[in-house]
Scaffold this motif. Structure first.
Motif: not given
Length: 316
Positions: A104-111
């Motif tokens: 999440q901190r690296f900007g990966c989509p939640r799904k």
């Protein structure tokens, strides 16, 4: 009942052979990789820790029971903390939620992050041997991630029931297996009894929060609240597993809830040190030695707490 016990492990008979020959092998390459990593981590524990500590850490992190000292195992059981040896929800949540937060901190989509975490947790289950408690924790965590993906809320009691149904459909003999009953009983203590104990003081806590801003709480006030929370968790687990302990072992540790209060707050730190030290120690021996040293100190503290509780009057 040996037959019933072996059936719970999917053994239908015993076979004695004069010799064994491997004709062919079709091993999954991914499983071979995980087995190699597991072996290297085990070697790191053996090299950089005392023999007894290496056995406990290998059991906690890898699910490897062959190195565990019988005296230490009995000591933990007599003190009522043998559940920390099993790979369960704490291991899975620590690994899975750690990866999820990092993604999440690296900007990966939640799904996408939820799917990756579910895969990582399933891999960890295979890596550690997928014991009953591990399978339960993996199924429940996958349902947590599925709730994230589908946009639904997560209900722990439903997840616990579904994981039990899945395991019992695969092997009905588990219903009489002590490990199965202790594993699900402990989580039931958290999901039902702990929540009941916590909600009983909910109104009082809300009154305290109205009179005192959360930001004004002192460090020690927060620690006291955390201690109360740990005590409720420990009490919930012990209330459910107490009848099982009496039934299977004919004894119960009287001070187990206090022992758990002394032990549980440090489990996250111990497992983090064990996983990190095992992985890095298999690549960079020096780093493994540095990281696993504090883990040895924590295990010495655990042993001290267990031996001290055993010396108290009517300990068992």
């Amino acid at each position: 009942n040996e037959k019933q016990y072996q059936q719970s492990r999917k053994w239908e008979f015993k076979l004695y052979a004069d010799s064994v020959t491997l004709l062919s092998s079709h091993s999954n390459q991914y499983k071979v990789f995980l087995a190699g990593l597991r072996r290297r981590m085990q070697e790191a524990f053996v090299v950089h820790m005392e023999a007894e500590d290496a056995g406990v850490m290998a059991n906690m992190v890898l699910g490897e029971k062959s190195l565990l000292n019988a005296e230490i195992k009995d000591l933990y059981r007599d003190a009522g903390i043998s559940h920390i040896l099993a790979i369960s929800g704490l291991h899975v949540s620590l690994l899975g939620m750690g990866i999820f937060t990092l993604l999440q901190r690296f900007g990966c989509p939640r799904k996408w992050g939820a799917c990756i975490c579910a895969g990582a947790v399933c891999s960890f289950g295979i890596f550690s041997g997928m014991e009953i408690s591990t399978a339960r924790a993996v199924i429940m965590f996958v349902l947590v991630m599925a709730a994230h993906v589908c946009g639904h809320s997560y209900d722990s009691l439903t997840a616990l029931s579904l994981s039990a149904a899945v395991q019992l459909l695969e092997n009905p003999f588990l219903l009489w297996y002590a490990g199965f009953l202790f594993s699900y009983g402990a989580v039931l203590g958290v999901v039902v009894v702990y929540k009941t104990l916590k909600e009983s003081g909910k109104e009082r806590l809300e009154d305290e929060q109205r009179g005192q801003e959360r930001k004004n709480r002192t460090f020690w006030h927060k620690k006291v609240i955390a201690l109360k929370d740990t005590l409720c968790v420990s009490t919930g687990i012990q209330l459910v597993t107490l009848p099982l302990s009496v039934y299977f072992f004919y004894e119960f540790p009287l001070y187990s809830f206090l022992t758990n209060v002394c032990v549980l707050p440090f489990m996250g730190v111990l497992l983090s040190l064990g996983i990190l030290g095992g992985v890095l120690g298999s690549i960079f021996p020096f780093m493994g030695a540095v990281i696993l040293k504090p883990a040895g100190w924590l295990l010495a503290y655990y042993e001290f707490v267990c031996r001290l509780s055993g010396k108290l009057p009517w300990a068992n």
